[in-house]
Design a protein around this motif. Structure first.
Motif, PDB file in Angstrom:
ATOM      1  N   GLY A 286       0.809  -1.220   0.000  1.00 59.75           N
ATOM      2  CA  GLY A 286       0.000   0.000   0.000  1.00 59.75           C
ATOM      3  C   GLY A 286       0.838   1.264   0.000  1.00 59.75           C
ATOM      4  N   ARG A 287       1.932   1.244   0.743  1.00 68.38           N
ATOM      5  CA  ARG A 287       2.792   2.419   0.808  1.00 68.38           C
ATOM      6  C   ARG A 287       3.694   2.548  -0.413  1.00 68.38           C
ATOM      7  NH1 ARG A 287       4.789   1.690   7.136  1.00 68.38           N
ATOM      8  NH2 ARG A 287       2.933   2.608   8.125  1.00 68.38           N
ATOM      9  N   GLY A 288       3.996   1.411  -1.021  1.00 66.01           N
ATOM     10  CA  GLY A 288       4.911   1.439  -2.162  1.00 66.01           C
ATOM     11  C   GLY A 288       6.359   1.598  -1.762  1.00 66.01           C
ATOM     12  N   TYR A 289       6.648   1.374  -0.480  1.00 58.64           N
ATOM     13  CA  TYR A 289       8.030   1.450  -0.006  1.00 58.64           C
ATOM     14  C   TYR A 289       8.200   0.566   1.219  1.00 58.64           C
ATOM     15  CZ  TYR A 289       6.294   4.907   3.438  1.00 58.64           C
ATOM     16  OH  TYR A 289       5.604   5.549   4.446  1.00 58.64           O
ATOM     17  N   GLY A 290       9.461   0.284   1.535  1.00 62.37           N
ATOM     18  CA  GLY A 290       9.792  -0.493   2.721  1.00 62.37           C
ATOM     19  C   GLY A 290      11.294  -0.587   2.860  1.00 62.37           C
ATOM     20  N   ASP A 291      11.745  -0.893   4.070  1.00 62.01           N
ATOM     21  CA  ASP A 291      13.183  -1.112   4.258  1.00 62.01           C
ATOM     22  C   ASP A 291      13.491  -2.578   3.940  1.00 62.01           C
ATOM     23  OD1 ASP A 291      12.350  -2.551   6.460  1.00 62.01           O
ATOM     24  OD2 ASP A 291      13.096  -1.138   7.945  1.00 62.01           O
ATOM     25  N   CYS A 292      14.729  -3.001   4.246  1.00 56.78           N
ATOM     26  CA  CYS A 292      15.145  -4.343   3.828  1.00 56.78           C
ATOM     27  C   CYS A 292      14.258  -5.436   4.414  1.00 56.78           C
ATOM     28  CB  CYS A 292      16.615  -4.578   4.178  1.00 56.78           C
ATOM     29  SG  CYS A 292      17.004  -4.450   5.943  1.00 56.78           S
ATOM     30  N   LYS A 293      13.911  -5.326   5.702  1.00 53.86           N
ATOM     31  CA  LYS A 293      13.106  -6.381   6.321  1.00 53.86           C
ATOM     32  C   LYS A 293      11.665  -6.349   5.825  1.00 53.86           C
ATOM     33  CE  LYS A 293      12.333  -3.695  10.598  1.00 53.86           C
ATOM     34  NZ  LYS A 293      13.006  -2.479  10.091  1.00 53.86           N
ATOM     35  N   ASP A 294      11.132  -5.145   5.496  1.00 57.03           N
ATOM     36  CA  ASP A 294       9.787  -5.050   4.926  1.00 57.03           C
ATOM     37  C   ASP A 294       9.749  -5.690   3.542  1.00 57.03           C
ATOM     38  OD1 ASP A 294       9.199  -3.478   7.175  1.00 57.03           O
ATOM     39  OD2 ASP A 294       9.606  -1.613   6.108  1.00 57.03           O
ATOM     40  N   LYS A 295      10.734  -5.367   2.714  1.00 51.26           N
ATOM     41  CA  LYS A 295      10.786  -5.912   1.355  1.00 51.26           C
ATOM     42  C   LYS A 295      11.041  -7.418   1.370  1.00 51.26           C
ATOM     43  CE  LYS A 295      13.284  -3.339  -1.569  1.00 51.26           C
ATOM     44  NZ  LYS A 295      12.517  -2.847  -2.753  1.00 51.26           N
ATOM     45  N   ALA A 296      11.910  -7.874   2.304  1.00 48.72           N
ATOM     46  CA  ALA A 296      12.178  -9.308   2.410  1.00 48.72           C
ATOM     47  C   ALA A 296      10.926 -10.064   2.841  1.00 48.72           C
ATOM     48  CB  ALA A 296      13.317  -9.558   3.392  1.00 48.72           C
ATOM     49  N   THR A 297      10.171  -9.509   3.792  1.00 51.23           N
ATOM     50  CA  THR A 297       8.944 -10.163   4.257  1.00 51.23           C
ATOM     51  C   THR A 297       7.897 -10.195   3.158  1.00 51.23           C
ATOM     52  OG1 THR A 297       9.395  -9.509   6.548  1.00 51.23           O
ATOM     53  CG2 THR A 297       7.116 -10.059   6.001  1.00 51.23           C
ATOM     54  N   LEU A 298       7.757  -9.112   2.408  1.00 50.42           N
ATOM     55  CA  LEU A 298       6.835  -9.095   1.268  1.00 50.42           C
ATOM     56  C   LEU A 298       7.245 -10.159   0.253  1.00 50.42           C
ATOM     57  CD1 LEU A 298       4.631  -7.951  -0.582  1.00 50.42           C
ATOM     58  CD2 LEU A 298       6.279  -6.194  -1.317  1.00 50.42           C
ATOM     59  N   ALA A 299       8.534 -10.224  -0.055  1.00 49.15           N
ATOM     60  CA  ALA A 299       9.020 -11.211  -1.027  1.00 49.15           C
ATOM     61  C   ALA A 299       8.730 -12.632  -0.557  1.00 49.15           C
ATOM     62  CB  ALA A 299      10.516 -11.020  -1.251  1.00 49.15           C
ATOM     63  N   VAL A 300       8.945 -12.903   0.714  1.00 45.26           N
ATOM     64  CA  VAL A 300       8.681 -14.242   1.258  1.00 45.26           C
ATOM     65  C   VAL A 300       7.196 -14.580   1.140  1.00 45.26           C
ATOM     66  CG1 VAL A 300       8.571 -15.537   3.432  1.00 45.26           C
ATOM     67  CG2 VAL A 300      10.682 -14.363   2.774  1.00 45.26           C
ATOM     68  N   ALA A 301       6.334 -13.620   1.443  1.00 48.85           N
ATOM     69  CA  ALA A 301       4.889 -13.861   1.326  1.00 48.85           C
ATOM     70  C   ALA A 301       4.511 -14.192  -0.115  1.00 48.85           C
ATOM     71  CB  ALA A 301       4.116 -12.642   1.814  1.00 48.85           C
ATOM     72  N   LEU A 302       5.048 -13.444  -1.069  1.00 43.45           N
ATOM     73  CA  LEU A 302       4.738 -13.683  -2.487  1.00 43.45           C
ATOM     74  C   LEU A 302       5.293 -15.024  -2.959  1.00 43.45           C
ATOM     75  CD1 LEU A 302       5.524 -10.092  -3.821  1.00 43.45           C
ATOM     76  CD2 LEU A 302       3.250 -11.096  -3.506  1.00 43.45           C
ATOM     77  N   GLY A 307       4.193 -21.063  -4.138  1.00 43.66           N
ATOM     78  CA  GLY A 307       4.524 -22.459  -3.892  1.00 43.66           C
ATOM     79  C   GLY A 307       5.959 -22.725  -3.502  1.00 43.66           C
ATOM     80  N   PHE A 308       6.729 -21.662  -3.229  1.00 42.12           N
ATOM     81  CA  PHE A 308       8.138 -21.843  -2.870  1.00 42.12           C
ATOM     82  C   PHE A 308       8.322 -21.791  -1.353  1.00 42.12           C
ATOM     83  CE2 PHE A 308       8.272 -19.835  -7.110  1.00 42.12           C
ATOM     84  CZ  PHE A 308       8.930 -20.846  -7.798  1.00 42.12           C
ATOM     85  N   ASP A 309       9.246 -22.586  -0.876  1.00 41.76           N
ATOM     86  CA  ASP A 309       9.649 -22.547   0.534  1.00 41.76           C
ATOM     87  C   ASP A 309      10.643 -21.399   0.687  1.00 41.76           C
ATOM     88  OD1 ASP A 309      10.201 -23.095   3.166  1.00 41.76           O
ATOM     89  OD2 ASP A 309      11.584 -24.735   2.716  1.00 41.76           O
ATOM     90  N   VAL A 338      16.582 -12.670   1.366  1.00 42.24           N
ATOM     91  CA  VAL A 338      15.629 -13.761   1.180  1.00 42.24           C
ATOM     92  C   VAL A 338      16.389 -15.039   0.850  1.00 42.24           C
ATOM     93  CG1 VAL A 338      13.719 -14.617  -0.228  1.00 42.24           C
ATOM     94  CG2 VAL A 338      13.823 -12.187   0.394  1.00 42.24           C
ATOM     95  N   TYR A 339      15.974 -16.136   1.482  1.00 42.92           N
ATOM     96  CA  TYR A 339      16.575 -17.444   1.208  1.00 42.92           C
ATOM     97  C   TYR A 339      15.505 -18.385   0.670  1.00 42.92           C
ATOM     98  CZ  TYR A 339      18.531 -22.091   2.045  1.00 42.92           C
ATOM     99  OH  TYR A 339      18.955 -23.382   1.904  1.00 42.92           O
ATOM    100  N   VAL A 340      15.797 -19.001  -0.475  1.00 40.75           N
ATOM    101  CA  VAL A 340      14.906 -19.994  -1.077  1.00 40.75           C
ATOM    102  C   VAL A 340      15.696 -21.282  -1.258  1.00 40.75           C
ATOM    103  CG1 VAL A 340      13.359 -20.515  -3.006  1.00 40.75           C
ATOM    104  CG2 VAL A 340      13.744 -18.128  -2.336  1.00 40.75           C
ATOM    105  N   PRO A 341      15.461 -22.293  -0.426  1.00 41.43           N
ATOM    106  CA  PRO A 341      16.183 -23.560  -0.591  1.00 41.43           C
ATOM    107  C   PRO A 341      15.763 -24.262  -1.876  1.00 41.43           C
ATOM    108  CG  PRO A 341      14.476 -23.764   1.077  1.00 41.43           C
ATOM    109  CD  PRO A 341      14.511 -22.328   0.697  1.00 41.43           C
ATOM    110  N   GLY A 342      16.609 -25.154  -2.337  1.00 46.88           N
ATOM    111  CA  GLY A 342      16.303 -25.896  -3.558  1.00 46.88           C
ATOM    112  C   GLY A 342      17.533 -26.032  -4.421  1.00 46.88           C
ATOM    113  N   GLN A 343      17.332 -26.430  -5.662  1.00 50.09           N
ATOM    114  CA  GLN A 343      18.427 -26.615  -6.612  1.00 50.09           C
ATOM    115  C   GLN A 343      18.261 -25.667  -7.788  1.00 50.09           C
ATOM    116  OE1 GLN A 343      21.120 -28.450  -6.227  1.00 50.09           O
ATOM    117  NE2 GLN A 343      20.426 -29.045  -4.186  1.00 50.09           N
ATOM    118  N   PRO A 344      19.068 -24.610  -7.869  1.00 53.35           N
ATOM    119  CA  PRO A 344      20.041 -24.237  -6.830  1.00 53.35           C
ATOM    120  C   PRO A 344      19.348 -23.454  -5.727  1.00 53.35           C
ATOM    121  CG  PRO A 344      20.134 -22.642  -8.614  1.00 53.35           C
ATOM    122  CD  PRO A 344      19.116 -23.679  -9.030  1.00 53.35           C
TER     123      PRO A 344
END
Length: 460
Positions: A286-302, A307-309, A338-344
């Protein structure tokens, strides 16, 4: 007197720190410094007393100070002269509610002795998994005597390290109490220190102590914070639109991260507990901005919706000394990725608009990372890059003519961080400015007065 300190503007007679943890892990810190003024140019650095604090978990500091003139007259610090103000972040894109107290010391003169005492008390724990104490064991001024103690109930798992110096801390333990103590001196001034050291070497002497028990507890605490912010907020429709007809894992992740990196600008509101806890994905969108932890949390949610861990990972970004692996605490870290396990497995910086999802910038490579996941037991290292991943290849093709203009074609290919740096630079220029820049390069490097054609493959 200390050896070779005759020209010092100030001599610190006593540099003291006392840190006390209560049963609940709340910290009270008290620093005390006694110093003598030797030259007038010391008034700038030593003429003001200051104390910082974060109101969301700390009480307003208590400052006491006095100056004893050469004649023996005592001048107490007047509380009416203490200024209280909110301080801006050193990063103009971060907004905080950190506070500062400061006041001028009275009646400074050559030969005067000043005593400054600052007491700061936690009203709540900033982190449930343990706190961190740091005390610098050297100064740019000569120190006659230095004392530091850290006290904690035996129920807290206190650990410590002394870095960058051959100084031992005395540890005493009884039935209910444990104490860490350093008493040393004289200490010569720190006039310089080495730069560009390996991340395992501390360039100056430092005591670090923690009440953190395990990295597992730290990971669990931050995982619960992130999961609580994500909650049951649905981002499925956004993810479906972002992914489109992408089929491969890398394509899907790249499309999601492209939006997070480019459409959510780097700006943080770190008021109260938001200094540590991320905003919800919907708040960041909604704000269109965030710091590193805000952007990382948004990325993890998406990514999870796709379907990614995926998990937030915390690091202390480089260059410089890295996280101490045997002293668990969330207070080590200053950046979220952001960390996404898998190959690679993928390590992605959501604040880096121009790096591909398969690479990190040099400041984030080879650093200890805490993956905020219930299954985390220890820190892991982010991957280092191979030299082949950061190449710049240039091909020059000369066409010489006896009857017409000579022609030079230059083709340069950038990989990895070199490509990211070039994309960042060229994206900051207009099309006209890019052409003018390459025109100058041609003139300076090849004495070419005319740029006939310019092609840039991609800035995406």
């Amino acid at each position: 007197a200390l050896e070779d300190d005759s020209d010092a503007a100030v001599e610190i007679l006593l540099d003291e720190g006392h840190y006390v943890f209560d049963q609940d892990g709340r910290l009270t810190s008290e620093t005390r410094q006694v110093f003598q003024i030797r030259r007038r140019d010391a008034y700038g650095n030593h003429g003001i007393v200051s104390a910082y604090w974060s109101p969301w978990f700390q009480e307003r500091p208590v400052i006491r100070a006095r100056v004893i003139s050469p004649s023996g007259h005592v001048h107490e610090l007047d509380e009416a002269t203490i200024e209280e103000l909110r301080i801006p972040s050193s990063n103009p894109n971060i907004f905080t509610d950190r506070m500062l107290l400061r006041a001028p010391l009275p009646a400074l003169s050559i030969g005067a002795i000043a005593e400054v005492q600052i007491r700061t008390t936690d009203k709540m724990k900033a982190s449930s998994s343990g706190d961190l104490v740091r005390f610098l064991l050297r100064s740019t001024d000569p120190i006659r005597r230095m004392r530091v103690t850290v006290d904690a109930p035996i129920s807290l798992p206190m650990k410590h390290r002394v870095l960058g110096a051959e100084i031992s801390a005395e540890v005493s333990i009884d039935q209910n109490h444990q104490r860490l103590r350093i008493d040393t001196g004289p200490v010569s001034p720190l006039t310089s220190f080495e730069t560009n050291l390996p991340a395992v070497l501390m360039p100056f002497p430092l005591l670090v102590a923690t009440t953190g028990s395990t990295w597992s507890a730290c990971a669990m605490e931050y995982a619960e914070l992130v999961d609580g912010r994500i909650g049951d907020q649905s981002v499925d429709a956004i993810v479906a639109e972002l992914i489109g007809d992408a089929q491969s894992r890398l394509e899907k992740v790249s499309k999601i991260m492209s939006m997070v990196c480019r459409d959510i600008r780097y700006t943080g509101i770190e008021f109260g507990s938001s200094a540590m806890a991320p905003q919800t994905p919907h708040e960041t969108l909604g704000r269109g901005y965030g710091d590193c932890k805000d952007k990382a949390t948004l990325a993890v949610a998406l990514l999870r919706a796709a379907g990614f861990d995926a998990h937030v990972a915390l690091i202390d970004s480089g260059p410089g000394f890295d996280t101490i692996p045997d002293l668990p605490s969330l207070n080590h870290f200053d950046h979220a990725i952001v960390y996404v396990p898998g190959q690679p497995e993928l390590w992605i910086d959501p604040t880096d608009e121009f790096m591909p999802v398969t690479q990190l910038s040099s400041s984030n490579r080879g650093r200890y990372a805490l993956v905020a996941s219930p299954g985390t037991q220890e820190l892991v290292k982010t991957p280092l890059a191979r030299s082949s991943e950061n190449r710049t290849r240039t091909r020059h093709e000369f066409v010489l003519s006896d009857t017409s203009t000579n022609r030079l074609t230059v083709r340069t290919e950038y990989d990895g961080e070199n490509a990211a740096a070039m994309r960042s630079f060229l994206s900051s220029l207009t099309e006209t400015e890019r052409r003018e820049w390459y025109q100058r390069v041609g003139l300076e490097s090849f004495a070419s007065e005319r740029l006939e054609k310019l092609e840039i493959a991609s800035l995406e």
